[in-house]
Scaffold this motif. Sequence first.
Motif, PDB file in Angstrom:
ATOM      1  N   ILE A 171       0.818  -1.222   0.000  1.00 45.24           N
ATOM      2  CA  ILE A 171       0.000   0.000   0.000  1.00 45.24           C
ATOM      3  C   ILE A 171       0.848   1.267   0.000  1.00 45.24           C
ATOM      4  CG2 ILE A 171      -1.920  -1.154   1.187  1.00 45.24           C
ATOM      5  CD1 ILE A 171      -1.050   0.396   3.713  1.00 45.24           C
ATOM      6  N   ARG A 172       2.188   1.095  -0.021  1.00 42.98           N
ATOM      7  CA  ARG A 172       3.120   2.237   0.022  1.00 42.98           C
ATOM      8  C   ARG A 172       2.777   3.116   1.232  1.00 42.98           C
ATOM      9  NH1 ARG A 172       6.872   0.037  -1.780  1.00 42.98           N
ATOM     10  NH2 ARG A 172       7.996   2.046  -1.760  1.00 42.98           N
ATOM     11  N   LEU A 173       2.881   2.511   2.410  1.00 42.89           N
ATOM     12  CA  LEU A 173       2.498   3.144   3.667  1.00 42.89           C
ATOM     13  C   LEU A 173       3.310   4.414   3.918  1.00 42.89           C
ATOM     14  CD1 LEU A 173       0.773   2.732   6.281  1.00 42.89           C
ATOM     15  CD2 LEU A 173       2.776   1.560   7.251  1.00 42.89           C
ATOM     16  N   SER A 174       2.608   5.509   4.137  1.00 44.44           N
ATOM     17  CA  SER A 174       3.292   6.769   4.415  1.00 44.44           C
ATOM     18  C   SER A 174       3.578   6.883   5.912  1.00 44.44           C
ATOM     19  CB  SER A 174       2.439   7.957   3.962  1.00 44.44           C
ATOM     20  OG  SER A 174       1.323   8.130   4.828  1.00 44.44           O
ATOM     21  N   GLU A 175       4.528   7.733   6.261  1.00 37.69           N
ATOM     22  CA  GLU A 175       4.846   7.938   7.672  1.00 37.69           C
ATOM     23  C   GLU A 175       3.652   8.534   8.415  1.00 37.69           C
ATOM     24  OE1 GLU A 175       8.495   9.989   8.388  1.00 37.69           O
ATOM     25  OE2 GLU A 175       9.610   8.807   6.922  1.00 37.69           O
ATOM     26  N   HIS A 176       2.911   9.417   7.766  1.00 36.86           N
ATOM     27  CA  HIS A 176       1.723  10.010   8.394  1.00 36.86           C
ATOM     28  C   HIS A 176       0.666   8.939   8.660  1.00 36.86           C
ATOM     29  CE1 HIS A 176      -1.410  12.807   9.442  1.00 36.86           C
ATOM     30  NE2 HIS A 176      -2.176  12.391   8.439  1.00 36.86           N
ATOM     31  N   GLU A 177       0.458   8.039   7.708  1.00 39.20           N
ATOM     32  CA  GLU A 177      -0.524   6.968   7.905  1.00 39.20           C
ATOM     33  C   GLU A 177      -0.096   6.045   9.049  1.00 39.20           C
ATOM     34  OE1 GLU A 177      -2.208   6.551   3.337  1.00 39.20           O
ATOM     35  OE2 GLU A 177      -0.371   5.516   3.945  1.00 39.20           O
ATOM     36  N   GLU A 211       1.689   6.925  11.631  1.00 39.89           N
ATOM     37  CA  GLU A 211       1.449   7.670  12.869  1.00 39.89           C
ATOM     38  C   GLU A 211      -0.031   7.585  13.276  1.00 39.89           C
ATOM     39  OE1 GLU A 211       2.782  11.587  12.041  1.00 39.89           O
ATOM     40  OE2 GLU A 211       4.914  11.070  12.125  1.00 39.89           O
ATOM     41  N   ILE A 212      -0.926   7.658  12.297  1.00 38.30           N
ATOM     42  CA  ILE A 212      -2.357   7.528  12.586  1.00 38.30           C
ATOM     43  C   ILE A 212      -2.657   6.133  13.143  1.00 38.30           C
ATOM     44  CG2 ILE A 212      -4.654   7.422  11.534  1.00 38.30           C
ATOM     45  CD1 ILE A 212      -3.738   9.606   9.601  1.00 38.30           C
ATOM     46  N   ALA A 213      -2.023   5.107  12.551  1.00 41.98           N
ATOM     47  CA  ALA A 213      -2.230   3.738  13.025  1.00 41.98           C
ATOM     48  C   ALA A 213      -1.738   3.570  14.462  1.00 41.98           C
ATOM     49  CB  ALA A 213      -1.525   2.752  12.105  1.00 41.98           C
ATOM     50  N   ILE A 214      -0.580   4.137  14.768  1.00 43.47           N
ATOM     51  CA  ILE A 214      -0.045   4.050  16.125  1.00 43.47           C
ATOM     52  C   ILE A 214      -0.983   4.749  17.109  1.00 43.47           C
ATOM     53  CG2 ILE A 214       1.808   4.842  17.649  1.00 43.47           C
ATOM     54  CD1 ILE A 214       2.599   2.445  16.015  1.00 43.47           C
ATOM     55  N   GLU A 215      -1.506   5.909  16.723  1.00 44.32           N
ATOM     56  CA  GLU A 215      -2.446   6.630  17.562  1.00 44.32           C
ATOM     57  C   GLU A 215      -3.705   5.806  17.791  1.00 44.32           C
ATOM     58  OE1 GLU A 215      -4.752   9.385  19.693  1.00 44.32           O
ATOM     59  OE2 GLU A 215      -2.577   9.122  19.457  1.00 44.32           O
ATOM     60  N   THR A 263      -2.890   3.090  20.231  1.00 38.85           N
ATOM     61  CA  THR A 263      -2.706   3.687  21.556  1.00 38.85           C
ATOM     62  C   THR A 263      -4.059   3.965  22.204  1.00 38.85           C
ATOM     63  OG1 THR A 263      -0.615   4.701  20.881  1.00 38.85           O
ATOM     64  CG2 THR A 263      -1.701   5.629  22.820  1.00 38.85           C
ATOM     65  N   ARG A 264      -4.997   4.496  21.435  1.00 34.05           N
ATOM     66  CA  ARG A 264      -6.340   4.760  21.954  1.00 34.05           C
ATOM     67  C   ARG A 264      -7.025   3.457  22.357  1.00 34.05           C
ATOM     68  NH1 ARG A 264      -9.618   7.265  17.589  1.00 34.05           N
ATOM     69  NH2 ARG A 264     -11.222   7.310  19.220  1.00 34.05           N
ATOM     70  N   ALA A 265      -6.826   2.410  21.575  1.00 37.15           N
ATOM     71  CA  ALA A 265      -7.420   1.109  21.916  1.00 37.15           C
ATOM     72  C   ALA A 265      -6.878   0.604  23.251  1.00 37.15           C
ATOM     73  CB  ALA A 265      -7.150   0.095  20.815  1.00 37.15           C
ATOM     74  N   GLY A 266      -5.593   0.830  23.493  1.00 37.67           N
ATOM     75  CA  GLY A 266      -5.008   0.427  24.771  1.00 37.67           C
ATOM     76  C   GLY A 266      -5.534   1.249  25.929  1.00 37.67           C
ATOM     77  N   HIS A 267      -5.676   2.552  25.720  1.00 40.75           N
ATOM     78  CA  HIS A 267      -6.125   3.430  26.801  1.00 40.75           C
ATOM     79  C   HIS A 267      -7.567   3.153  27.217  1.00 40.75           C
ATOM     80  CE1 HIS A 267      -2.868   6.715  25.946  1.00 40.75           C
ATOM     81  NE2 HIS A 267      -2.396   5.661  26.573  1.00 40.75           N
ATOM     82  N   ILE A 268      -8.424   2.766  26.274  1.00 40.39           N
ATOM     83  CA  ILE A 268      -9.832   2.550  26.591  1.00 40.39           C
ATOM     84  C   ILE A 268     -10.087   1.155  27.159  1.00 40.39           C
ATOM     85  CG2 ILE A 268     -10.716   1.602  24.402  1.00 40.39           C
ATOM     86  CD1 ILE A 268     -12.998   3.654  24.605  1.00 40.39           C
ATOM     87  N   THR A 269      -9.109   0.261  27.035  1.00 40.44           N
ATOM     88  CA  THR A 269      -9.247  -1.104  27.537  1.00 40.44           C
ATOM     89  C   THR A 269      -9.047  -1.131  29.047  1.00 40.44           C
ATOM     90  OG1 THR A 269      -8.506  -2.129  25.468  1.00 40.44           O
ATOM     91  CG2 THR A 269      -8.239  -3.419  27.472  1.00 40.44           C
ATOM     92  N   ASP A 270      -9.954  -1.834  29.735  1.00 36.98           N
ATOM     93  CA  ASP A 270      -9.802  -2.031  31.173  1.00 36.98           C
ATOM     94  C   ASP A 270     -10.385  -3.391  31.529  1.00 36.98           C
ATOM     95  OD1 ASP A 270     -12.590  -1.722  31.185  1.00 36.98           O
ATOM     96  OD2 ASP A 270     -12.510   0.363  31.863  1.00 36.98           O
ATOM     97  N   ASP A 271     -10.643  -3.632  32.826  1.00 34.73           N
ATOM     98  CA  ASP A 271     -11.121  -4.954  33.223  1.00 34.73           C
ATOM     99  C   ASP A 271     -12.574  -5.194  32.863  1.00 34.73           C
ATOM    100  OD1 ASP A 271     -12.152  -3.147  35.019  1.00 34.73           O
ATOM    101  OD2 ASP A 271     -11.740  -4.345  36.804  1.00 34.73           O
ATOM    102  N   ARG A 272     -13.257  -4.200  32.304  1.00 36.59           N
ATOM    103  CA  ARG A 272     -14.653  -4.354  31.894  1.00 36.59           C
ATOM    104  C   ARG A 272     -14.837  -4.181  30.389  1.00 36.59           C
ATOM    105  NH1 ARG A 272     -17.968  -3.773  36.507  1.00 36.59           N
ATOM    106  NH2 ARG A 272     -19.748  -2.987  35.319  1.00 36.59           N
ATOM    107  N   ARG A 273     -13.794  -3.797  29.686  1.00 30.36           N
ATOM    108  CA  ARG A 273     -13.905  -3.568  28.244  1.00 30.36           C
ATOM    109  C   ARG A 273     -12.588  -3.925  27.587  1.00 30.36           C
ATOM    110  NH1 ARG A 273     -16.291   1.693  25.120  1.00 30.36           N
ATOM    111  NH2 ARG A 273     -15.417   1.306  23.059  1.00 30.36           N
ATOM    112  N   GLN A 274     -12.655  -4.725  26.507  1.00 30.07           N
ATOM    113  CA  GLN A 274     -11.456  -5.148  25.798  1.00 30.07           C
ATOM    114  C   GLN A 274     -11.547  -4.689  24.344  1.00 30.07           C
ATOM    115  OE1 GLN A 274      -8.898  -6.064  24.485  1.00 30.07           O
ATOM    116  NE2 GLN A 274      -7.613  -6.904  26.061  1.00 30.07           N
TER     117      GLN A 274
END
Length: 294
Positions: A49-55, A57-61, A64-75
Motif C-alpha cells: 500500500i506504500r504506507l506513508s509515515e503520516h498513515e 502515525e495515525i495507526a499508532i495513535e 494507543t487509543r485502543a489500549g487506553h480505553i481497555t480495562d477490566d470491563r472492556r477489551q
Amino acid sequence: MSTDPALVTDREQAVTEEVLASFEATPDPRLREVMHSLVRHLHAFARDIRLSEHEWEIAIEFLTRAGHITDDRRQEFILLSDVLGLSMLTVAINEPSAPGATESTVFGPFFVDTAPEIPLGGDIARGAAGIPCYVSGRVRSVTGEPIVGARIEVWEADADGFYDVQYPDGRSAGRGWLRSGENGEYRFWSVLPAPYPIPHDGPVGDLLAATDRGPMRPAHLHFMVTAPDFRSLITHIFVAGDPYLDCDAVFGVKDNLVVEAVRHTDTAAPDGSHPGGAWTSITFDLVLATHDGR
C-alpha cells in the motif's frame, strides 16, 4: 535518495531481511516461525500500500487509543479482532472437524469468570430486562451419548442491548453457569436475546464509521461448554428472523446456530410454572467433539 525501482526494491528488501535475521536465534521454534511470518506479511503489507509515515502515525495513535480505553470491563483489542474478522478466522482454523458437532463462534469481550452458579431450571436473568425465555436442550457427543455434568456458562445482553458489566452499579445479571443433568439435559430461564450495537464510542467505532459499516450484532445467547475428554465449545445461538443476521458486525453468524424463539401467551411453561403474560422458549442441543476431533 534514488528513485530507481530496482534500487528501491533492494533497499526495502534489505530492511526485511535484517529484521528476519534478528529472530534467527529465537530458542522456541514456533515463536521463530510466527515472528518470521509476521515480519514478512507486515512488511509486504507496508510495501503493497506504500504506507506513508503520516498513515503509520495515525495507526499508532489508533492502537494507543485502543489500549487506553481497555480495562477490566472492556477489551477494545478483542473488538478490533472481531470487526476485522480475525476472531472468526481463528475460530475457523481451529474448528474441530467432527461432523455434527455444534459450530463455534466468537468469544466476545463480555465474558467474566465470576458468574453465579444456578441449578437446573434456574434463572440467569436475575433482574435483567426482557421477555422471559425458557432455554433447554441436551449436551451430547456427536454419536448421541449424553454428557453428564458438563459445565455450561451462559451470558447475554438485556432487552436494552447492554451486558451487566456495561452498567456502573456492579450488577450481575443475564449470566450464570449450571451443570448438565444425568441425561445430559440442561434448562434455565433467561430473557429473550435482543440485537445490540458493539461498543462504538471508541477507536473501533470510529473505524466502523469511517468505513460505512454498522456496529450491530443480531440477537444471540452466548454459551461456553466444558467437559472432561471433550473439546471446549464456545458458541452463540441466534434468534431466527433478526434483521441483523446478514450483517453481523463481527461475522459470527452461522446457519446452524440460528434457532426459532417460540412465543407463548398465558400458558404453563415446561417446568410447570406460569410466567404470566408473554414468554418465549428456545430448544437447542449442544454437541461436543472429543479432543481427537471425533
